[in-house]
Design an enzyme around this catalytic site. Structure first.
Site, PDB file in Angstrom:
ATOM      1  N   ASP A 152       0.812  -1.221   0.000  1.00 49.77           N
ATOM      2  CA  ASP A 152       0.000   0.000   0.000  1.00 49.77           C
ATOM      3  C   ASP A 152       0.847   1.274   0.000  1.00 49.77           C
ATOM      4  O   ASP A 152       0.320   2.369  -0.026  1.00 49.77           O
ATOM      5  CB  ASP A 152      -0.924  -0.014   1.225  1.00 49.77           C
ATOM      6  CG  ASP A 152      -1.967   1.094   1.195  1.00 49.77           C
ATOM      7  OD1 ASP A 152      -2.525   1.364   0.120  1.00 49.77           O
ATOM      8  OD2 ASP A 152      -2.224   1.703   2.263  1.00 49.77           O
ATOM      9  N   SER A 204      -7.203   5.310   0.137  1.00 54.49           N
ATOM     10  CA  SER A 204      -7.415   3.956  -0.365  1.00 54.49           C
ATOM     11  C   SER A 204      -8.874   3.578  -0.172  1.00 54.49           C
ATOM     12  O   SER A 204      -9.453   3.816   0.885  1.00 54.49           O
ATOM     13  CB  SER A 204      -6.527   2.970   0.400  1.00 54.49           C
ATOM     14  OG  SER A 204      -5.173   3.326   0.300  1.00 54.49           O
ATOM     15  N   GLN A 230      -5.644  -2.126  -6.609  1.00 49.33           N
ATOM     16  CA  GLN A 230      -6.182  -1.178  -5.629  1.00 49.33           C
ATOM     17  C   GLN A 230      -6.876  -0.032  -6.352  1.00 49.33           C
ATOM     18  O   GLN A 230      -6.413   0.423  -7.399  1.00 49.33           O
ATOM     19  CB  GLN A 230      -5.069  -0.610  -4.748  1.00 49.33           C
ATOM     20  CG  GLN A 230      -5.575   0.320  -3.650  1.00 49.33           C
ATOM     21  CD  GLN A 230      -4.445   0.859  -2.788  1.00 49.33           C
ATOM     22  OE1 GLN A 230      -3.742   1.786  -3.174  1.00 49.33           O
ATOM     23  NE2 GLN A 230      -4.244   0.266  -1.622  1.00 49.33           N
TER      24      GLN A 230
END
Length: 322
Positions: free
Chosen positions: A211, A236, A286
């Protein structure tokens, strides 16, 4: 292990407070919110603690629901959805202040033999020929609103991970749109051994790192330069990973990242993690919320001029949750 890596390993070593309930710290790494990779990694640790050791995770799918409070513990509740002959499924909800901040579903599998093929690893320079974060960041410190503070915090955030850019960091591309691709080599800043050398921890550490840089590829196409410079804020939204082949987080891994699309205030990024000898170990996808000044102004106007705002560029514009 150096002190930073030891601290990260301890951060992922959750306290078990009941059979399927765990507690983790909410420490922030860069911005004044819990880092999304931390919550994802801790949730996977919680799920893995309820599964036999011979069943490592093969996939996870997660949603970031609310910003995490770095000053409060995070409670992880595991739901044992299914224990099958070959596969095990777990659902985890992370809660702070009585509200869910994160939701994860993970699947685990016993080792099986089967068909094998993969995409080839890109041809990239060896990681040891590339500058470290400590060598790279001072070259671009003048781009930050608060150079000393931002540089210090970015180095602290990455002290547990040796991360090296292949084509230069995103903050070096302010005002210069380029292909929405980015490649980094990474490994932990030290060797995992003894009680810390087990498959689940290596996978959770890769989840943590996954991430860190993935949404940067979205910004590159627009010359925005990254979260520490410019005027873009983001969060996110969801995160998915598939673990294909064994790997070690304390050995060099190549993170090949690209953004196929951005629209509607959201950007999509996908990544492939290869071992140094070319095996495809992990696939990642993502989506994140990405807002520019114009979009934020329109949103405030439609909300009746409500005040409140995004983190300053010096603090890093990346946020977890909406």
């Amino acid at each position: 292990m150096n002190e930073a890596l030891r601290g990260l390993v301890e951060l992922l070593d959750l306290e078990r407070i009941d059979r399927d309930i765990f507690r983790g710290a909410g420490r922030s790494s860069l911005v004044e919110r819990v880092f999304g990779g931390q919550v994802a990694a801790q949730a996977l640790v919680a799920a893995g603690r309820t599964v036999p050791e011979d069943r490592p995770p093969h996939s996870l799918h997660a949603y970031f629901l609310r910003p995490g409070d770095p000053g409060a513990p995070i409670i992880y509740t595991v739901d044992r959805i299914r224990d099958g002959f070959s596969f095990t499924t777990r659902r985890v909800v992370a809660v702070q202040h009585g509200q869910p901040i994160f939701h994860l579903s993970a699947s685990f599998q016993v080792h099986e033999e089967g068909m094998e093929h993969q995409e080839p690893m890109p041809d990239v320079p060896d990681p040891l020929t590339l500058p470290t974060a400590g060598e790279l960041l001072p070259r671009y410190a003048h781009l930050f609103a608060d150079p000393e503070r931002t540089t210090r915090r970015m180095l602290q955030a990455r002290a547990a991970v040796d991360l090296r850019y292949v084509d230069g960091p995103p903050y070096a591309s302010v005002g210069e749109p380029r292909e929405p691709t980015s490649q980094v080599w990474f490994r932990t800043s030290g060797t995992l051994d003894g009680a810390h050398d087990h498959t689940l921890l290596h996978i959770c550490l890769a989840t943590y790192v996954s991430d860190m840089t993935l949404l940067d590829s979205v910004l590159l196409a627009h010359g925005r330069g990254g979260w520490a410079v410019g005027d873009v804020v983001g969060a996110s939204l969801d995160h998915a990973m598939w673990f294909h082949r064994p790997f070690r987080a304390d050995e060099w891994l190549l993170y090949d990242q690209a953004s196929p699309s951005a629209s509607g205030g959201r950007g999509l990024a996908r990544g492939r993690i290869f071992t140094r000898d070319g095996r495809l170990a992990v696939s990642v996808i993502q989506e994140g919320m990405i807002r520019t000044p114009r979009a934020r102004a329109a949103r405030r106007t439609s909300a009746g001029g409500a005040s409140g705002g995004a983190p300053s560029p010096a603090a890093g514009g990346r946020r977890t949750g909406l």
